[in-house]
Scaffold this active site. Structure first.
Site, PDB file in Angstrom:
ATOM      1  CD  GLN A   1      34.430  52.872  18.100  1.00 53.67           C
ATOM      2  OE1 GLN A   1      33.277  52.926  17.684  1.00 53.67           O
ATOM      3  NE2 GLN A   1      35.056  51.728  18.273  1.00 53.67           N
TER       4      GLN A   1
ATOM      5  CE  LYS B   1      30.263  51.290  15.706  1.00 51.14           C
ATOM      6  NZ  LYS B   1      30.872  51.732  16.968  1.00 51.14           N
TER       7      LYS B   1
ATOM      8  CG  ASP C   1      28.340  50.592  22.039  1.00 50.32           C
ATOM      9  OD1 ASP C   1      28.152  49.855  21.050  1.00 50.32           O
ATOM     10  OD2 ASP C   1      29.265  51.410  22.105  1.00 50.32           O
TER      11      ASP C   1
END
Length: 292
Positions: free
Chosen positions: A96, A52, A119
């Site tokens: 995460q 990322k 997300d």
């Protein structure tokens, strides 16, 4: 049979996003800022966050990684989330997953401001998606849609079978493909589905997202079907330097000859997930989903 090349499509979209960011900055705006919270030392998570960071640099984003010890309390993590929610210089952030077992993933997801939930996991964004309203789409389903669009795969009126009912992949992709514009007739299968093999064999499009290596075999697939393999399982191998290899949910070698299109593992859906995160962060910077 055509292999769907996720790496190629992701590279094309990265260039498009970079051009949009360049124009956005040239018009007087600051570069979009994405933050990732990484709790603990999970190897796969560290690798993913690294990818990322690299992608952010390629498209012109500002990127920050907040690395926290695995032993932190849930309250401490929620406090860090609150800081990011209130930071005007942060457009979007992710936590995460997976998290250490003593921290509730659902509580963490719900603590994120929906406006910064790039997300697309917050119930507010899920509800907007289901209602067909502008929202941040979850990464993997959005990546699948981009692949279908790029390869001009017909979905209208097609029978699509989704294997797996997770909130991250199965449920959202089933909903999205049933919406106007995609117009699939969708069946969702799971561990309690009766006559699973027969149901899957009727599918024009199969999306395998159950996390069980090589579950889908040739006798479950009709000739000419489109296969999107979301699964990724690491198994031991004496044929690789690392001692491991990655397998999808589809037994590729025996299924591929029957298909019109198929995604490989790796190199299919995987490269597209980070692209979705970039798209959502740019939307957040532009306030395209939430106007205020």
């Amino acid at each position: 049979m055509t292999i769907i090349d996720g790496k190629e499509v992701a590279a094309k979209l990265r260039k498009e996003i970079a051009a949009e960011v360049e124009a956005w900055v040239a018009s007087g705006h600051r570069a979009p800022h994405l933050v990732a919270i990484l709790v603990g030392n999970d190897g796969a998570s560290q690798t993913y966050v690294g990818h990322k960071e690299k992608c952010c640099a390629e498209v012109g984003f500002r990127s920050t990684v907040l690395r926290l010890d695995e032993a932190i309390s849930e309250a401490y993590l929620l406090g860090e989330i609150a800081k990011l929610n209130n930071d005007p210089d942060v457009d979007g952030f992710i936590v995460q997953l997976p998290l250490p077992k003593h921290i509730s993933e659902q509580k963490v997801i719900e603590a994120i401001n929906p406006r910064k939930d790039v997300d697309g996991f917050h119930p507010v964004n899920t509800g907007r998606m289901i209602s067909g309203l502008p929202s941040y789409l979850p990464a993997t389903p959005d990546g699948i849609l981009e692949l279908l669009k790029h390869y001009d795969i017909e979905t209208s009126g097609k029978n699509c079978v989704v294997i797996g009912r997770s909130n991250i992949v199965g449920r959202p992709i089933a909903n999205l493909l049933s919406q106007k514009g995609w117009d699939c007739t969708v069946t969702m299968c799971h561990s309690r589905t009766k006559n699973l093999k027969e149901v899957v064999r009727e599918a024009d499009i199969i999306i395998a997202a159950l996390g069980q290596a090589e579950f889908v075999t040739a006798d479950m697939v009709k000739d000419g079907a489109v296969i999107v393999d979301v699964g990724i399982t690491r198994v031991k191998s004496d044929k690789t330097k690392s001692g491991w290899k990655l397998l999808g949910d589809v037994k590729f070698d025996e299924v591929a000859p029957k298909c019109s299109y198929i995604t490989p593992v790796p190199g299919g859906v995987g490269p597209m997930t980070i692209i979705s995160l970039m798209k959502n962060t740019l939307k957040a910077a532009r306030k395209e989903v939430y106007k205020d």
